[in-house]
Enzyme design. Structure first.
Site, PDB file in Angstrom:
ATOM      1  CE  LYS A  13      12.638 -23.861  38.100  1.00  0.00           C
ATOM      2  NZ  LYS A  13      13.379 -23.008  37.144  1.00  0.00           N
ATOM      3  NE  ARG A  88       7.736 -19.966  37.750  1.00  0.00           N
ATOM      4  CZ  ARG A  88       8.064 -21.078  37.085  1.00  0.00           C
ATOM      5  NH1 ARG A  88       7.519 -22.228  37.382  1.00  0.00           N
ATOM      6  NH2 ARG A  88       8.935 -21.000  36.114  1.00  0.00           N
ATOM      7  NE  ARG A 127      14.188 -24.461  28.505  1.00  0.00           N
ATOM      8  CZ  ARG A 127      13.707 -24.143  29.708  1.00  0.00           C
ATOM      9  NH1 ARG A 127      13.846 -24.963  30.730  1.00  0.00           N
ATOM     10  NH2 ARG A 127      13.105 -22.990  29.890  1.00  0.00           N
ATOM     11  NE  ARG A 160       9.619 -23.947  27.951  1.00  0.00           N
ATOM     12  CZ  ARG A 160       9.824 -23.990  29.268  1.00  0.00           C
ATOM     13  NH1 ARG A 160      10.331 -25.070  29.832  1.00  0.00           N
ATOM     14  NH2 ARG A 160       9.531 -22.955  30.015  1.00  0.00           N
ATOM     15  NE  ARG A 171      10.332 -18.298  31.106  1.00  0.00           N
ATOM     16  CZ  ARG A 171      10.961 -19.325  30.549  1.00  0.00           C
ATOM     17  NH1 ARG A 171      11.408 -19.229  29.316  1.00  0.00           N
ATOM     18  NH2 ARG A 171      11.118 -20.427  31.220  1.00  0.00           N
TER      19      ARG A 171
HETATM   20  P1  ADP Z   1      11.156 -22.868  33.645  1.00  0.00           P
HETATM   21  O1  ADP Z   1      11.413 -24.316  34.015  1.00  0.00           O
HETATM   22  O2  ADP Z   1      11.937 -22.461  32.480  1.00  0.00           O
HETATM   23  O3  ADP Z   1      11.284 -21.944  34.808  1.00  0.00           O
HETATM   24  P2  ADP Z   1       8.414 -23.691  33.670  1.00  0.00           P
HETATM   25  O4  ADP Z   1       8.263 -24.798  32.715  1.00  0.00           O
HETATM   26  O5  ADP Z   1       8.547 -24.034  35.115  1.00  0.00           O
HETATM   27  O6  ADP Z   1       9.656 -22.813  33.201  1.00  0.00           O
HETATM   28  O7  ADP Z   1       7.237 -22.656  33.532  1.00  0.00           O
HETATM   29  C1  ADP Z   1       6.881 -22.104  32.283  1.00  0.00           C
HETATM   30  C2  ADP Z   1       5.800 -21.061  32.507  1.00  0.00           C
HETATM   31  O8  ADP Z   1       4.630 -21.704  33.081  1.00  0.00           O
HETATM   32  C3  ADP Z   1       6.146 -19.949  33.492  1.00  0.00           C
HETATM   33  O9  ADP Z   1       6.865 -18.880  32.889  1.00  0.00           O
HETATM   34  C4  ADP Z   1       4.745 -19.524  33.969  1.00  0.00           C
HETATM   35  O10 ADP Z   1       4.113 -18.721  32.998  1.00  0.00           O
HETATM   36  C5  ADP Z   1       3.999 -20.854  34.028  1.00  0.00           C
HETATM   37  N1  ADP Z   1       4.072 -21.473  35.365  1.00  0.00           N
HETATM   38  C6  ADP Z   1       4.633 -22.667  35.673  1.00  0.00           C
HETATM   39  N2  ADP Z   1       4.516 -22.923  36.985  1.00  0.00           N
HETATM   40  C7  ADP Z   1       3.842 -21.874  37.532  1.00  0.00           C
HETATM   41  C8  ADP Z   1       3.420 -21.535  38.845  1.00  0.00           C
HETATM   42  N3  ADP Z   1       3.668 -22.337  39.889  1.00  0.00           N
HETATM   43  N4  ADP Z   1       2.764 -20.364  39.015  1.00  0.00           N
HETATM   44  C9  ADP Z   1       2.520 -19.547  37.985  1.00  0.00           C
HETATM   45  N5  ADP Z   1       2.895 -19.791  36.734  1.00  0.00           N
HETATM   46  C10 ADP Z   1       3.558 -20.939  36.487  1.00  0.00           C
HETATM   47  P1  ADP Z   2      14.607 -25.198  34.419  1.00  0.00           P
HETATM   48  O1  ADP Z   2      13.705 -26.378  34.659  1.00  0.00           O
HETATM   49  O2  ADP Z   2      15.164 -24.630  35.693  1.00  0.00           O
HETATM   50  O3  ADP Z   2      13.970 -24.155  33.568  1.00  0.00           O
HETATM   51  P2  ADP Z   2      16.133 -26.981  32.662  1.00  0.00           P
HETATM   52  O4  ADP Z   2      16.395 -28.177  33.504  1.00  0.00           O
HETATM   53  O5  ADP Z   2      15.104 -27.085  31.613  1.00  0.00           O
HETATM   54  O6  ADP Z   2      15.885 -25.697  33.612  1.00  0.00           O
HETATM   55  O7  ADP Z   2      17.521 -26.542  32.022  1.00  0.00           O
HETATM   56  C1  ADP Z   2      17.613 -25.395  31.134  1.00  0.00           C
HETATM   57  C2  ADP Z   2      18.576 -25.715  29.988  1.00  0.00           C
HETATM   58  O8  ADP Z   2      19.910 -25.797  30.500  1.00  0.00           O
HETATM   59  C3  ADP Z   2      18.315 -27.061  29.313  1.00  0.00           C
HETATM   60  O9  ADP Z   2      18.617 -26.925  27.941  1.00  0.00           O
HETATM   61  C4  ADP Z   2      19.269 -28.011  30.004  1.00  0.00           C
HETATM   62  O10 ADP Z   2      19.648 -29.098  29.154  1.00  0.00           O
HETATM   63  C5  ADP Z   2      20.457 -27.105  30.325  1.00  0.00           C
HETATM   64  N1  ADP Z   2      21.119 -27.430  31.594  1.00  0.00           N
HETATM   65  C6  ADP Z   2      20.572 -27.882  32.754  1.00  0.00           C
HETATM   66  N2  ADP Z   2      21.490 -28.041  33.729  1.00  0.00           N
HETATM   67  C7  ADP Z   2      22.688 -27.658  33.184  1.00  0.00           C
HETATM   68  C8  ADP Z   2      24.042 -27.590  33.673  1.00  0.00           C
HETATM   69  N3  ADP Z   2      24.357 -27.920  34.930  1.00  0.00           N
HETATM   70  N4  ADP Z   2      24.992 -27.143  32.806  1.00  0.00           N
HETATM   71  C9  ADP Z   2      24.678 -26.782  31.535  1.00  0.00           C
HETATM   72  N5  ADP Z   2      23.426 -26.826  31.015  1.00  0.00           N
HETATM   73  C10 ADP Z   2      22.447 -27.251  31.813  1.00  0.00           C
END
Ligand code: ADP
Ligand code: ADP
Ligand code: ZN
Length: 214
Positions: A13, A88, A127, A160, A171
């Site tokens: 995302k 979310r 990541r 992270r 998660r």
């Molecule tokens: P990822 O991109 O890997 O899904 P995020 O960076 O979006 O992770 O979120 C990391 C953490 O921050 C989540 O696991 C949650 O604890 C918190 N978080 C982020 N956005 C929200 C939201 N909209 N509502 C509740 N918790 C959130």
């Molecule tokens: P999210 O915001 O949904 O948690 P991220 O954009 O941070 O996800 O991506 C999670 C991990 O996967 C990062 O290390 C990123 O560089 C990698 N990644 C993202 N998109 C792809 C893809 N299409 N193929 C392989 N790896 C990816």
């Protein structure tokens, strides 16, 4: 243009949202980034959020909703935004709808980046995030030019806290329980768009551009 990114943790995302923001010249609003910035700056909100984030749980809705709705009032949001990590939960989606309806607006697209759980576990292990600017890399799929250093700012890369395998499992189950229902929610509103998130990042982005238009 108002866009929501949906998908499991690690689906890509953030990666896609950054590219969308650059191409369509709209801000990328990531609630995860906002919380991590608060943790880094030692704020009260950061301390509260960290308790939940470290366990792989969602931060309570009441700590999230106002923060995002207030962010929309900034001048850079005039042309729209891409929301990454919000909403979310169903109550967050309802609060967003309510706030937008009140000003005669609505979300244009909810893009669901689809990646099976098995791929997720693999992705999260690789990541890396920059402590300086928050840029995201992957040791295999998106490596930096110099190992352990950010291409953009030269900052150190870290894993992270919540990307440890035990936390990732939590998660994912939280995602299936609380966030996945949003796919039906936005399907019912007729604004869902599905993209295959397992292909190369550039190909995922091409599919998104196919939906949003050039
Ligand atoms: P990822 O991109 O890997 O899904 P995020 O960076 O979006 O992770 O979120 C990391 C953490 O921050 C989540 O696991 C949650 O604890 C918190 N978080 C982020 N956005 C929200 C939201 N909209 N509502 C509740 N918790 C959130
Ligand atoms: P999210 O915001 O949904 O948690 P991220 O954009 O941070 O996800 O991506 C999670 C991990 O996967 C990062 O290390 C990123 O560089 C990698 N990644 C993202 N998109 C792809 C893809 N299409 N193929 C392989 N790896 C990816
Ligand atoms: Zn950096």
């Amino acid at each position: 243009m108002k866009i929501i990114m949906l998908g499991a943790p690690g689906a890509g995302k953030g990666t896609q949202a950054k590219m969308i923001a650059a191409k369509y010249d709209i801000p990328h609003i990531s609630t995860g980034d906002i919380f991590r910035a608060n943790i880094k700056n030692g704020t009260e909100l950061g301390a509260k959020a960290k308790e939940y984030m470290d366990k792989g749980l969602l931060v309570p809705d009441e700590l999230v909703v106002d923060l995002v709705i207030d962010r929309f009032k900034e001048p850079d949001c005039e042309k729209g935004y891409v929301l990454d990590g919000f909403p979310r939960t169903i109550p967050q989606a309802e609060a967003l709808d309510k706030a937008l309806t009140a000003i005669g607006e609505s979300v244009d697209y909810a893009i669901n980046v689809e990646v099976p759980d098995d791929n997720i576990i693999n992705r999260m292990g690789g990541r890396r995030a920059c402590v300086g600017c928050g840029a995201t890399y992957h040791i295999v799929y998106s490596p930096t030019k110099v190992e352990g250093k950010c291409d953009t700012c030269g900052g150190d890369l870290i894993i992270r806290d919540d990307d440890k395998p035990e936390t990732v499992k939590n998660r994912l189950s939280v995602y299936h329980e609380q966030t996945q229902p949003l796919i039906d929610y936005y399907t019912n509103k007729g604004i869902i768009a599905e993209v295959d998130g397992t292909v190369d990042m550039k190909d995922v982005f091409n599919a998104i551009v196919g939906i949003l238009g050039e």
